[in-house]
Design a protein around this motif. Structure first.
Motif, PDB file in Angstrom:
ATOM      1  N   LYS A  44       0.815  -1.214   0.000  1.00 38.61           N
ATOM      2  CA  LYS A  44       0.000   0.000   0.000  1.00 38.61           C
ATOM      3  C   LYS A  44       0.851   1.268   0.000  1.00 38.61           C
ATOM      4  CE  LYS A  44      -0.656   0.015   5.009  1.00 38.61           C
ATOM      5  NZ  LYS A  44      -1.640   0.127   6.080  1.00 38.61           N
ATOM      6  N   VAL A  45       2.100   1.122   0.387  1.00 37.48           N
ATOM      7  CA  VAL A  45       2.977   2.291   0.333  1.00 37.48           C
ATOM      8  C   VAL A  45       3.357   2.597  -1.115  1.00 37.48           C
ATOM      9  CG1 VAL A  45       5.096   3.291   1.280  1.00 37.48           C
ATOM     10  CG2 VAL A  45       3.806   1.645   2.595  1.00 37.48           C
ATOM     11  N   GLU A  46       3.245   1.610  -1.973  1.00 40.68           N
ATOM     12  CA  GLU A  46       3.396   1.757  -3.422  1.00 40.68           C
ATOM     13  C   GLU A  46       4.812   1.973  -3.928  1.00 40.68           C
ATOM     14  OE1 GLU A  46       0.404   3.909  -5.729  1.00 40.68           O
ATOM     15  OE2 GLU A  46      -0.698   4.226  -3.868  1.00 40.68           O
ATOM     16  N   LYS A  47       5.590   2.759  -3.232  1.00 49.12           N
ATOM     17  CA  LYS A  47       6.875   3.143  -3.829  1.00 49.12           C
ATOM     18  C   LYS A  47       7.994   2.926  -2.830  1.00 49.12           C
ATOM     19  CE  LYS A  47       8.758   7.028  -6.417  1.00 49.12           C
ATOM     20  NZ  LYS A  47       8.716   8.474  -6.560  1.00 49.12           N
ATOM     21  N   ARG A  48       9.091   2.467  -3.341  1.00 50.84           N
ATOM     22  CA  ARG A  48      10.274   2.302  -2.486  1.00 50.84           C
ATOM     23  C   ARG A  48      11.508   2.456  -3.367  1.00 50.84           C
ATOM     24  NH1 ARG A  48       9.860  -4.253  -1.712  1.00 50.84           N
ATOM     25  NH2 ARG A  48      10.536  -4.815  -3.797  1.00 50.84           N
ATOM     26  N   PRO A  49      12.647   2.623  -2.756  1.00 47.70           N
ATOM     27  CA  PRO A  49      13.840   2.720  -3.607  1.00 47.70           C
ATOM     28  C   PRO A  49      14.296   1.344  -4.066  1.00 47.70           C
ATOM     29  CG  PRO A  49      14.423   3.019  -1.309  1.00 47.70           C
ATOM     30  CD  PRO A  49      12.942   2.841  -1.346  1.00 47.70           C
ATOM     31  N   ARG A  50      14.571   1.229  -5.344  1.00 43.91           N
ATOM     32  CA  ARG A  50      15.189  -0.008  -5.794  1.00 43.91           C
ATOM     33  C   ARG A  50      16.683   0.067  -5.499  1.00 43.91           C
ATOM     34  NH1 ARG A  50      14.034  -0.790 -11.553  1.00 43.91           N
ATOM     35  NH2 ARG A  50      16.039   0.099 -12.110  1.00 43.91           N
ATOM     36  N   GLU A  51      17.217   1.224  -5.820  1.00 46.54           N
ATOM     37  CA  GLU A  51      18.613   1.446  -5.450  1.00 46.54           C
ATOM     38  C   GLU A  51      18.695   2.780  -4.722  1.00 46.54           C
ATOM     39  OE1 GLU A  51      21.141   1.203  -8.897  1.00 46.54           O
ATOM     40  OE2 GLU A  51      20.194  -0.726  -9.353  1.00 46.54           O
ATOM     41  N   PHE A  52      19.466   2.800  -3.692  1.00 51.00           N
ATOM     42  CA  PHE A  52      19.673   4.035  -2.944  1.00 51.00           C
ATOM     43  C   PHE A  52      21.153   4.084  -2.646  1.00 51.00           C
ATOM     44  CE2 PHE A  52      17.329   7.221  -0.297  1.00 51.00           C
ATOM     45  CZ  PHE A  52      18.447   7.898   0.114  1.00 51.00           C
ATOM     46  N   GLU A  53      21.830   4.994  -3.284  1.00 48.89           N
ATOM     47  CA  GLU A  53      23.279   5.032  -3.108  1.00 48.89           C
ATOM     48  C   GLU A  53      23.720   6.391  -2.591  1.00 48.89           C
ATOM     49  OE1 GLU A  53      24.834   3.971  -6.879  1.00 48.89           O
ATOM     50  OE2 GLU A  53      24.664   1.829  -6.483  1.00 48.89           O
ATOM     51  N   ILE A  54      24.567   6.355  -1.595  1.00 51.52           N
ATOM     52  CA  ILE A  54      25.185   7.605  -1.151  1.00 51.52           C
ATOM     53  C   ILE A  54      26.688   7.455  -1.336  1.00 51.52           C
ATOM     54  CG2 ILE A  54      25.511   9.218   0.737  1.00 51.52           C
ATOM     55  CD1 ILE A  54      22.943   8.303   1.937  1.00 51.52           C
ATOM     56  N   ASP A  55      27.232   8.340  -2.110  1.00 52.17           N
ATOM     57  CA  ASP A  55      28.668   8.318  -2.363  1.00 52.17           C
ATOM     58  C   ASP A  55      29.351   9.039  -1.202  1.00 52.17           C
ATOM     59  OD1 ASP A  55      31.192   8.445  -3.251  1.00 52.17           O
ATOM     60  OD2 ASP A  55      30.694   9.081  -5.291  1.00 52.17           O
ATOM     61  N   MET A  56      29.953   8.244  -0.327  1.00 50.95           N
ATOM     62  CA  MET A  56      30.515   8.860   0.869  1.00 50.95           C
ATOM     63  C   MET A  56      31.777   9.659   0.576  1.00 50.95           C
ATOM     64  SD  MET A  56      28.321   8.315   3.012  1.00 50.95           S
ATOM     65  CE  MET A  56      29.181   9.118   4.336  1.00 50.95           C
ATOM     66  N   ILE A  57      32.292   9.521  -0.632  1.00 45.56           N
ATOM     67  CA  ILE A  57      33.418  10.384  -0.996  1.00 45.56           C
ATOM     68  C   ILE A  57      32.900  11.794  -1.246  1.00 45.56           C
ATOM     69  CG2 ILE A  57      35.258  10.749  -2.670  1.00 45.56           C
ATOM     70  CD1 ILE A  57      35.268   7.751  -3.122  1.00 45.56           C
ATOM     71  N   ARG A  58      31.673  11.847  -1.731  1.00 44.18           N
ATOM     72  CA  ARG A  58      31.100  13.158  -2.030  1.00 44.18           C
ATOM     73  C   ARG A  58      30.418  13.775  -0.815  1.00 44.18           C
ATOM     74  NH1 ARG A  58      28.311  14.095  -7.665  1.00 44.18           N
ATOM     75  NH2 ARG A  58      30.155  14.031  -8.952  1.00 44.18           N
ATOM     76  N   CYS A  59      29.849  12.932   0.020  1.00 47.23           N
ATOM     77  CA  CYS A  59      29.019  13.425   1.123  1.00 47.23           C
ATOM     78  C   CYS A  59      29.780  14.449   1.960  1.00 47.23           C
ATOM     79  CB  CYS A  59      28.590  12.267   2.007  1.00 47.23           C
ATOM     80  SG  CYS A  59      27.608  12.779   3.421  1.00 47.23           S
ATOM     81  N   ILE A  60      29.097  15.539   2.267  1.00 49.33           N
ATOM     82  CA  ILE A  60      29.734  16.568   3.095  1.00 49.33           C
ATOM     83  C   ILE A  60      29.088  16.647   4.473  1.00 49.33           C
ATOM     84  CG2 ILE A  60      30.539  17.957   1.164  1.00 49.33           C
ATOM     85  CD1 ILE A  60      28.058  19.741   1.680  1.00 49.33           C
ATOM     86  N   TYR A  61      28.277  15.679   4.790  1.00 52.67           N
ATOM     87  CA  TYR A  61      27.678  15.580   6.125  1.00 52.67           C
ATOM     88  C   TYR A  61      26.924  16.845   6.523  1.00 52.67           C
ATOM     89  CZ  TYR A  61      30.966  11.723   6.333  1.00 52.67           C
ATOM     90  OH  TYR A  61      31.655  10.590   6.054  1.00 52.67           O
ATOM     91  N   CYS A  62      26.250  17.447   5.557  1.00 54.34           N
ATOM     92  CA  CYS A  62      25.563  18.698   5.867  1.00 54.34           C
ATOM     93  C   CYS A  62      24.227  18.459   6.542  1.00 54.34           C
ATOM     94  CB  CYS A  62      25.344  19.512   4.600  1.00 54.34           C
ATOM     95  SG  CYS A  62      24.277  18.681   3.415  1.00 54.34           S
ATOM     96  N   GLY A  63      23.667  17.273   6.352  1.00 55.98           N
ATOM     97  CA  GLY A  63      22.415  16.948   7.027  1.00 55.98           C
ATOM     98  C   GLY A  63      21.181  17.472   6.330  1.00 55.98           C
ATOM     99  N   MET A  64      21.335  18.013   5.123  1.00 58.36           N
ATOM    100  CA  MET A  64      20.158  18.531   4.425  1.00 58.36           C
ATOM    101  C   MET A  64      19.210  17.400   4.074  1.00 58.36           C
ATOM    102  SD  MET A  64      20.690  21.762   2.264  1.00 58.36           S
ATOM    103  CE  MET A  64      21.946  22.972   2.394  1.00 58.36           C
TER     104      MET A  64
END
Lengths: 176, 466, 571, 375
Positions: free
Chosen positions: A105-125
């Motif tokens: 019933k939620v209908e949608k979910r991520p098939r792929e969810f990737e966070i590139d930790m080399i890019r991440c700046i930990y801003c928390g946005m």
């Protein structure tokens, strides 16, 4: 417009610099003596000593996905985090939840969810923008890997880091 | 025409003026055309057919007849709205979708005197030039429909209906159409849509004024059963004479349907404006039950605004201005409007002090939430919201902000919808909350949270005891 | 503005938010407000559909000058207009037309209250599931709630539950909870495509949009309902959950599905097309397009896409680089003289490419140049029976009287051996009878395709071209309108824009100087082709320009024009 | 044979003393800066594969290995020849100057100086001024604006301060009347350090009135000389050639691995040599204070023959003094902020240059007054 700042007028003694230099040397020497007498310590021996227990509540470490207490993945892949992410570290490929799934019933979910930790700046946005309370910045900060691929956290890894988060608003579970 | 004798126990009250209801509850009366003709029926049709259609319309205009369906719009004026150079067929529709809670007059006409309606319709058709007329009868009146079908058949056999009526040039056919089972089918454009076979979604006005773009986009006149019956009597006695019945601008008789906490509820045909609220309740209906005090009256069907007992109303203008109490209000169109309510469909609902207005409003809201057609946003969403709020109130989970919300939801509906249903569902809420705040505050205060006291059951128990 | 702005024949003076403007008589109030740049929010109103006035979002305050009693002069305001007496009740701006001296207030307290109230009503039972809703980002409910919403909810009750994720057709999914019951889709199916399968059932707040029990919403125009749905109630199965709209870049282009040349917007992100939506052009496709054209783009993602130029080595092809492929093609063609060479071009090509084919034919001095005639089934709405987008362009540029008439003689020429080399552009000619037996008689066969097909398989040299979304150019549609095709994404692999391939080939054939810019090529063509005289590529404009009088009419537009005349729609 | 001895001395001085000292002054720099900033500093690298850390003394070795193993990358846009030459030109002059520094008295009769030149200070100036070429070439050859600016700054800075450096030394040479550094040290060993003339003939009670009065110009010379050494070695507060806040890393922006290490080492080598020079000229070089040398030599009986243990003590004394100065250098670096460039030039040209010049006349005046006419 350029603002012209008047230089302070120096007294003769000050113009000589020497007393100021001496004063500086005294200060630094004072610090040195203090530490040599083991009076004060501001650094810690990092890998052996860690400040994990002293991290503030709002510490912004590695972003991760969480599931709720019923095991539902909270992320519905609205891609707002992907949109807001300043270094574009997040990549999401959404998919429809198949009808036989418990949470179809939620209908949608991520098939792929990737966070590139080399890019991440930990801003928390991403955490701030998430309308589903699905992504949180955890207290993990020592993110390392041997390859670039290893530094890309995939969905599995993100849920591993994130774990279960209880006590959030579960509108999908009851109201919908 | 001899004065009719009535079934024992159902005799009219002495203050009544029976004209439309002359044959209702009449001893030895049945719905057959025989009885009707024996009593002088269809004479007025013959009389009308001798006149020019415009003359008939003028008579109706002269009579000052105002629509009995709820809005009180002058019938003759309405007929005059048909475009003068119209080439399309004209339709007449009799609105017999009597669904307003508290109103039960049309049913008696149809059930007991169908030929009176048919005669009135034929005269009206002649006047507006309609060759086809429909009786849109409420789905819940299966028997009425059958009676009407039979009556039409009888009339057709007598050549009061069909081709070349009474040997003249006038052709007219009447069809009975059974309604779709919704309150909104009583709204004239909704009714037209329903008659066309669609969902009864009311049309927007402009541009779809029925008199110009009605049924099948042709000029259409929609009149209430009672209004059409009145046409017969106007022709019978002439417009001038008819206008003398009742009070100026509020002519003729009017059937009031009284329900609620009175000893003798029922239908009463009275001259418009000749009777006051107090007389109606205390005299005609036998007063309230013992030991009870009047709390409020809804004077024109559930959608009318409620009047509170003990309040003062200023009516009239200029020199005739005066202040009256609820018992002194004359039951006519203009005064009730001046009092902040309306004569509506004539359904007078009386409430005594044993009633909790929250429960009454909840009841009304439930009705409107169920009956909203759902076409336009404010009424669709607002009616159910109001119902949900009062639901919570009566189940003991009201919160202090509810009153404000309730009023503002009502304000957001009234006047902003396609049809008058918006007002119909908003007015009760607006007026009940404004007039009886103490009843509502009782339910929204935190002190009473969780309590569920049904005054209805208390009242019922009290009634049993008596 | 002078006080004497007289009421002229078909203009009326209307006051919008205090400013007097002149609009055409019969204009709807909402359009008049728009002209005065006072956008009135609305859900149910759509200029191409009738106005039921059911959303009540466009309520504004309206006033008229009071009718003066005989002999009395109307009271004038400072501007010299009759003073307006305002009506206590708001009116809908979408269905009412303006009248002389009318006043409209879109920003008055009453109008604002109405909007706020309606907005609140619309949202109380809305599931607020924007995170999973594909409409998010182009949802008027979102937009207006930002502008006119309260930002908080007073609704303490449970929301009404309605069917979700309803399969109402092969291409469309319905979510009734999101539906605001504006009835746009219902009216579209009734009024535009005569496939009255949608309707409302139940009543009040439980009102739901539903489908006829036995008839799905399966007509070839069904996806237009998704476009016009102001909220996320109707979503396209094809686009569903694929991409959020705010990521996508929109390219104005035209559809290549048939000769109609519907104006479209191609939405892409990172070199991938996610959807195509119609772009309003009242001369071509109004606001609609067919589903088949809309889903055409899946062709570009086909596994059969050719990505590298190839040359036949023995029985199989091997990849070569472009200079080699061009050189070998030129060498191969130059071996044969004049009418020994034939060219079958395609009406799928842009005018510019066709012009280069013409130049090539002139260089080769061959008269055996033709395109294929590909007719399918058209319909009574937009779909044209000619399945090629640029037949009129081919006629004008290649100077063909009737395309496809020379194909048979070319075929015979190949069979008899008088034609030794064939250049095929963008068409699988096997379907027109050029089977193995015929083509194997050729000495030299070059073809350019975007997908692998039997013709390509038999070719000595295969030149991979670019599809309609991957190139720029102009085309002339069935009604003789010159329209612009724009590049939304890059061609895959080493495939190239067709005009560049042809340009290189021409250059290799005759060594003439290069044209580096498509615009220059167009200008050169315009100086040669009579119907294009005076045009430049950038001068065509977003909506195209009529260049040929074909006498054809567009059935759907004819009907719309009729409805405009009847005053049913704004158009 | 003298060649062999010289060779041994070179090897001993350069590879056993200077280079390890360079390495460990880097370590000291980091440790001292940490201490000043109440941190810990490098304390981890000890003996590999054990848990023994030795206060991180293994760090310089690890660093060295790292430098050696790093990719020796030469950017494509540089002038290869000069780019390669520049690091060597920085390192080599620094090491060359130590040839004339007496790092001890005598050991087994051998003078503890590699080349006992009679024109020691001149040699040092001659060689030291070459090191500017390394930096300028590095900046120019790198073909990068940051490097170039660094190089330009460096050249003008070094040229400016070389003048005050040279001039500030003239009074010292006047006082000693000698250009042989070994002799200068012997002189100080016998008659009191230049800045501490309290024994032998230098003591005022022994008639060293001149030395007493000369303390003042000597002190001025010391200040000017020391400060100029800071400037010459490009150390804070005079490190404008690299100035990371403005120029990324100045002249060595484009350098990496061992070539960068050579710059790095060159700087520290120059610092050590500079310290050695200061010690030698102003603080008695290898000599022990308060006539202890004479006392110890007398103890052994032969005042002309220095026993081997005293020779070792002298070497130790020299190194101790140098280390103290290195620590001073470090201390200053972590105390003072960088000068602005105009301040730098002002200081060099308007203050130090004049001061050093005036100082010469003052010294000469005092010498004339106290020692009578010039001999």
């Amino acid at each position: 417009m350029a603002v012209i700042v008047e230089r302070p007028k120096l007294s003769i003694l000050e113009k000589f610099y020497f007393p100021a230099i001496m004063k500086g040397l005294r200060i630094t020497l004072g610090h040195a003596i203090r530490i040599l007498r083991r009076k004060k310590k501001v650094t810690m021996q990092y890998p052996e000593e860690k400040w994990d227990n002293n991290l503030p509540e709002h510490y912004r470490g590695a972003p991760a996905l969480v599931t709720d207490e019923h095991g539902r993945e909270r992320c519905v892949s609205c891609q707002l985090c992907e949109f807001i992410c300043p270094p574009r570290a997040i990549t999401i490929i959404p998919e429809e939840i198949p009808p036989e799934d418990q949470w179809s019933k939620v209908e949608k979910r991520p098939r792929e969810f990737e966070i590139d930790m080399i890019r991440c700046i930990y801003c928390g946005m991403c955490e701030e923008v998430c309308p589903e309370q699905a992504i949180f910045l955890r207290k993990d900060y020592a993110i390392s890997g041997y390859t670039r691929d290893e530094m890309v956290h995939n969905k599995k890894k993100l849920y591993e880091i994130g774990g279960v988060r209880e006590g959030l608003v579960n509108k999908w579970n009851t109201l919908k | 025409m001899a004065a009719p004798k009535y079934i024992k126990g159902k005799e009219p009250h002495k203050s009544e003026y029976r004209m439309i209801f002359r044959n209702v509850d009449r001893r030895g009366w049945d719905t057959s055309i025989k009885s009707y003709i024996a009593d002088g029926g269809y004479k007025d049709l013959k009389k009308a057919l001798k006149m020019k259609p415009q003359e008939v319309t003028d008579e109706v205009k002269t009579s000052g007849l105002r629509g009995r369906g709820g809005a009180g719009f002058p019938t003759g004026v309405k007929w005059g709205f048909i475009p003068p150079n119209n080439k399309k067929p004209v339709y007449l529709i009799c609105n017999c979708d009597e669904s307003e809670p508290g109103t039960f007059k049309d049913r008696y006409i149809v059930h007991q005197d169908p030929h009176q309606l048919i005669e009135g319709m034929l005269i009206s058709c002649y006047a507006v030039g309609a060759k086809v007329a429909y009786i849109y009868i409420r789905e819940e009146f299966p028997e009425g429909a059958k009676i009407l079908e039979d009556a039409i058949e009888e009339a057709r056999k007598k050549n009061f209906l069909g081709k070349k009526i009474l040997g003249g040039k006038f052709n007219c056919e009447i069809y009975v159409h059974r309604g779709a089972g919704a309150y909104i089918c009583g709204e004239e454009t909704g009714l037209i849509e329903s008659l066309e076979g669609k969902r009864p979604y009311p049309r927007i006005k402009p541009p779809y004024f029925p008199a110009a773009l009605g049924l099948y986009m042709c000029p259409t006149i929609v009149n209430n059963v009672e209004s059409l019956c009145n046409v017969k009597h106007i022709i019978a006695m002439g417009g001038q004479k008819y206008a003398k019945i009742g009070t100026p601008r509020n002519t003729g008789t009017r059937i009031l349907c009284v329900s609620g906490d009175v000893i003798r509820p029922g239908y009463f045909e009275v001259e418009v404006g000749k009777i006051t609220m107090g007389e109606l309740i205390n005299d005609v209906c036998g007063g309230l039950r013992k030991g009870r005090k009047l709390k409020g009256v809804i004077p024109g069907g559930s959608s009318a605004k409620v009047l509170r007992a003990g309040e003062k109303y200023t009516i009239g203008t200029g020199e005739s201005e005066r202040t009256i109490g609820i018992n002194e209000i004359p039951m006519d169109f203009d005064t009730l409007a001046a009092c902040g309510s309306m004569a509506g469909s004539g359904g007078v609902i009386v409430m005594d002090d044993s009633r909790d207005m929250t429960w009454i409003l909840n009841n009304i809201n439930t009705f409107y939430a169920h009956e909203s057609c759902g076409q336009c946003t404010p009424c669709r969403e607002g009616s159910l919201w109001m119902k949900k709020i009062t639901d919570r109130m009566v189940s003991g989970s009201g919160v202090p902000s509810d009153l404000k919300t309730l009023t503002s939801v009502g304000d957001n509906i009234a006047g902003r919808t396609i049809c008058a249903f918006g007002e119909a569902c908003a007015w009760p809420t607006q007026s009940f909350v404004a007039k009886f705040p103490e009843d509502f505050k009782k339910h929204t205060s935190r002190r009473n949270a969780g309590k569920e006291l049904n005054p209805e059951s208390k009242a019922a128990a009290a009634g049993l005891k008596r | 503005m002078s006080a004497a702005s007289k009421q002229t024949e078909d203009l009326v003076n209307v006051q919008v938010d205090g400013h007097w403007i002149q609009v055409k008589r019969g204009t709807r109030m909402i359009e008049a407000c728009k002209q005065a740049s006072a956008e009135v929010p609305h859900y149910c109103y759509h200029p191409k559909l009738s106005s039921p006035g059911n959303c009540r979002m466009c309520l504004v305050e309206m006033g008229m000058p009071p009718r003066p009693t005989p002999g009395q002069e109307a009271e004038l305001d400072n501007d010299g207009h009759a003073k307006i007496s305002w009506m206590p009740r708001p009116v809908i701006a979408c269905a009412n037309t303006v009248a002389e001296g009318m006043g409209i207030r879109t920003q008055s307290t009453l109008a604002k209250e109405c909007r706020e109230g309606v907005m609140e009503f619309l949202l109380i039972n809305h599931p607020l599931d924007c995170p999973i809703c594909d409409q998010a980002g182009e949802c008027t409910l979102q937009e207006y709630s930002v502008e006119h919403g309260k930002g908080e909810s007073r609704f303490l009750e449970n929301k009404v539950k309605k069917p979700k994720n309803v399969d109402i057709g092969p291409r469309i999914r319905l979510d009734d909870e999101r539906c605001v019951l504006c009835s746009r889709c219902v009216r579209f199916t009734q009024e535009i495509v005569d496939d009255d399968v949608l309707g409302f059932v139940d009543r009040g707040s439980h009102n739901v949009l539903t489908i006829h029990p036995d008839k799905p919403l399966a007509n070839n125009y069904s996806l237009n309902t998704v476009d016009i749905c102001p909220v996320g109630a109707l979503t396209s199965n094809d686009f569903r959950f694929k991409m959020r709209v705010w990521f996508m870049r929109e390219t104005k282009s035209i559809c290549n599905g048939c000769a109609r040349g519907c104006n479209i917007l191609i939405s892409s992100r990172e070199n991938k097309i996610y959807r195509q939506t119609p772009r309003e052009n009242n001369e071509v496709n109004s606001s609609w397009m067919c589903d088949s054209g809309r889903l055409n783009y899946h062709l570009l993602e086909s596994d059969a896409r050719l990505t590298d130029p190839m040359m036949k080595k023995g029985k199989s092809h091997e990849t070569v680089d472009w200079p080699q492929a061009i050189r070998r093609t030129a060498e191969g063609l130059l071996k044969y003289k004049g009418d020994e060479v034939a060219i079958i071009a395609s009406a799928r090509m842009t005018n510019e490419e066709l012009y280069l084919v013409r130049v090539l034919a002139d260089t080769l001095e061959t008269k055996n140049v033709d395109t294929l005639k590909c007719h399918g089934e058209g319909d009574d709405y937009l779909n044209h029976k000619d399945r090629r987008p640029n037949t009129n362009g081919a006629k004008a540029i290649l100077k063909l009287r009737s395309p496809g008439s020379r194909v048979n003689s070319i075929k015979k020429g190949i069979e008899s051996g008088s034609i030794k080399a064939l250049l095929v552009y963008g068409e699988n000619i096997e379907s027109k009878g050029f089977d193995d037996g015929v083509l194997s008689k050729l000495k030299f066969l070059v073809s350019s395709h975007i997908l692998a097909n039997p013709t390509a398989k038999l070719s000595d040299i295969v030149l991979p071209g670019a599809s309609y979304a991957e190139k720029r150019g102009s085309m002339i549609n069935a009604t003789g309108r010159l329209q612009l095709l724009n590049k939304a994404i890059e061609p895959p692999g080493n495939s190239r824009d067709d005009w560049e391939i042809l340009q290189d080939l021409n250059c290799a054939m005759d060594g003439k100087d290069f044209i580096y810019e498509l615009a220059d090529l167009f200008s050169e063509m315009a100086s040669v082709v009579p119907v294009l005289k005076g045009f430049t590529l950038s001068g065509i404009g977003e909506k195209g320009a009529s260049v040929i009088e074909t006498g054809e009419t567009i059935p759907l537009l004819e009907r719309e024009a009729q409805r405009v005349n009847q005053g049913l729609i704004v158009g | 044979m003298p060649i062999l001895i010289s060779f041994i001395k070179i090897v001993m001085v350069i590879f056993v003393v200077i280079l390890p000292m360079v390495a460990y002054s880097v370590w000291a720099e980091r440790r001292v800066s940490a201490v000043i900033q109440e941190r810990v500093g490098p304390n981890r690298v000890g003996i590999p594969f054990t848990k023994i850390r030795l206060f991180g003394l293994g760090q310089p070795i690890a660093d060295g290995i790292k430098f050696l193993l790093k990719e020796d990358f030469t950017p494509g846009h540089v002038n290869k020849f000069y780019y390669w030459l520049a690091p060597a030109l920085t390192m080599v002059p620094a090491l060359l100057t130590c040839a004339v520094l007496p790092f001890g008295s005598e050991l087994f009769g051998e003078k503890m100086v590699i080349a006992d030149l009679n024109v020691g200070p001149l040699f040092i100036f001659a060689i030291a001024s070459l090191s500017v070429y390394g930096i300028v070439l590095a900046g120019w050859a790198s073909n990068s604006k940051y490097s170039f600016l660094g190089g330009v700054r460096s050249s003008s800075q070094m040229i400016s301060y070389e003048i005050s450096l040279g001039l500030s030394l003239v009074p010292v040479l006047l006082i000693f009347g000698e250009l042989n550094l070994s002799e200068i040290v012997w002189e100080q060993s016998k008659n009191g350090w230049l800045l501490l003339p309290f024994w032998g003939d230098g003591a005022i009670w022994n008639g060293g009135v001149d030395r007493f009065f000369l303390l003042f110009p000597a002190f001025i010379a010391f200040i000017v000389f020391t400060t100029s050494i800071f400037a010459e070695t490009n150390r804070l507060p005079f490190d404008l050639p690299e100035c990371e806040t403005e120029l990324v890393a100045g002249y060595h922006t484009e350098y990496s691995s061992m070539k960068f290490a050579l710059f790095f080492l060159g700087e520290y080598a120059a610092m050590i040599i500079g310290s050695g020079l200061i010690v030698t000229l102003f603080l008695g070089g290898w000599s022990l204070p308060f006539g202890l040398d004479a006392y110890l030599m007398n103890m052994t009986g032969d005042p002309e023959q220095i026993p081997w243990w005293l020779g070792l003590i002298h070497i130790g004394t020299f190194l101790a003094k140098v280390i103290v100065f290195i620590l001073f250098f470090i201390w200053v670096r972590w105390t003072l902020p960088r000068f602005r460039y105009d301040q730098l030039m002002r200081l060099g040209w308007i203050i130090f240059f004049e001061l050093a010049l005036v100082n010469i006349f003052i010294t000469a005046g005092i010498l004339i007054l106290t020692r009578g006419s010039a001999s």
